[in-house]
Design an enzyme around this catalytic site. Sequence first.
Site, short mmCIF file in Angstrom:
data_model
loop_
_atom_site.label_atom_id
_atom_site.label_comp_id
_atom_site.label_asym_id
_atom_site.label_seq_id
_atom_site.Cartn_x
_atom_site.Cartn_y
_atom_site.Cartn_z
N ARG A 1 46.35 36.97 33.34
CA ARG A 1 45.79 36.59 34.66
C ARG A 1 46.81 36.75 35.78
O ARG A 1 46.47 36.80 36.96
CB ARG A 1 45.23 35.17 34.61
CG ARG A 1 44.42 34.79 35.80
CD ARG A 1 43.43 33.65 35.61
NE ARG A 1 43.75 32.73 34.56
CZ ARG A 1 44.64 31.72 34.65
NH1 ARG A 1 45.32 31.53 35.76
NH2 ARG A 1 44.85 30.91 33.62
N TYR B 1 35.86 45.54 58.62
CA TYR B 1 34.87 45.75 57.56
C TYR B 1 33.97 44.51 57.44
O TYR B 1 34.44 43.38 57.57
CB TYR B 1 35.63 46.04 56.24
CG TYR B 1 34.75 45.98 55.04
CD1 TYR B 1 33.63 46.79 54.95
CD2 TYR B 1 34.99 45.09 54.01
CE1 TYR B 1 32.77 46.71 53.86
CE2 TYR B 1 34.16 45.01 52.91
CZ TYR B 1 33.06 45.83 52.84
OH TYR B 1 32.22 45.74 51.77
#
Length: 400
Positions: free
Chosen positions: A57, A110
């Site tokens: 992770r 965006y």
Amino acid sequence: MGEWKFDTRLIHAAQKPDPATRAISQTVTPAVAYAFTSAEAAAAVVSGEAEGVYYGRYGNPTSRVLEQKIAELEGGEDALAVSSGMAAISISLLAFLKQGDHVVVTKDVYGGTYSFLTSLAPRFGIEFDFVDCTDIEAVQRAIKPSTKALYIETPSNPCLTVLDIRALSSVAKRFAIPMIVDNTFMTPYLQRPIELGADVVVHSATKYINGHGDVIAGLIVGKEQHIHMMRKKLMGDLGQNLNSWESFLALRGLKTMGLRVERHCSSAQKIAEFLEIHPAIENVYYPGLQSHPQHLLAKKQMKAMGGIVAFEVRGGFKEGKTFINSLKLAMISFSLGDPETLVQHPASMTHYSIPPGERAKFGITDGLIRFSVGLEDPEDIIADLNQALQKIKLPKSVNN
Ligand code: LCS
């Protein structure tokens, strides 16, 4: 490495034959866990004293190569590979902002960035202002004591507004706040914001970096201490890591990025020039056109003008729809930077999360069309545009 030219570094930076097998192509290491030779060695890696990977992770060896490669290509100290461009954007903003803090954001970003800032960030007490960052004084005026970051995207999605990275970074430095730049549309091949004073660069590697439309990935480049914090406290704790297979694909894509981006740019220039003189076109937005408001700045700041062209057809959304639906080669689709030419309607697709009243301020009219120029022969793309534009019903006053 430093003495090699950019195209050579695209291929060789951070990559050597695998020491065990001498394989030249990148090894994929899917392991989650890594065995340490001693308890002390484990503790040194976990604390950050020694370089190493300890749990999937927080990264993996294949992603680490991608991180080292993009750090070198962008000219940054270190980098982090994450699960998407939005992970890169949210992690880099959350690294600098906490409850009560404020961020100045360029007004055309965006749609996903807009959505994160307007819907999620306020739940954590983070404030923002969208500012016209072509106006340096307006940026200065917008900075308050609680402002902890300046966030820009250049050229912007979808209107291709070009911002002066060097001038904006001097403002950020004067106020001692970090400046984050979304470099997705350019890639380090065309623009290197850190060399112009930016503190953090983010990418949607989903686009030109991977370049084949088959990976969602994000990259963050910045100072070692910031990247370390982002890896441990944000990517790790929120679980936004990139897996090794997707890192492998992005590394594979990077090797041909120079060639691909050059072709995207040369075809986009031809297409923008074709559209600019077509009677069915009202406006074309492309930094490579002399008519673009920041054409000179773009020439100074960018090696070439990118593969995205935005335009408005005469007759607004109604005729725009007729045009889009008549295209045969270009596909109606989200995303950009792929080998295939992709066309989309920002108001109803990528920037739908921006309320209609707000969209106008971002320059997103109902008739705006965004065209991601692919790697097909530019003559075929232009022929496709030409036949679709012939389907538009022009008002009588316009000569056809
Ligand atoms: N930054 C820019 C400039 C983008 O265009 C996108 C995605 C992102 C960040 C987010 O990257 P992702 O999480 O998807 O990897 N742009 C898209 C677009 O224009 N159409 O679909 C996605």
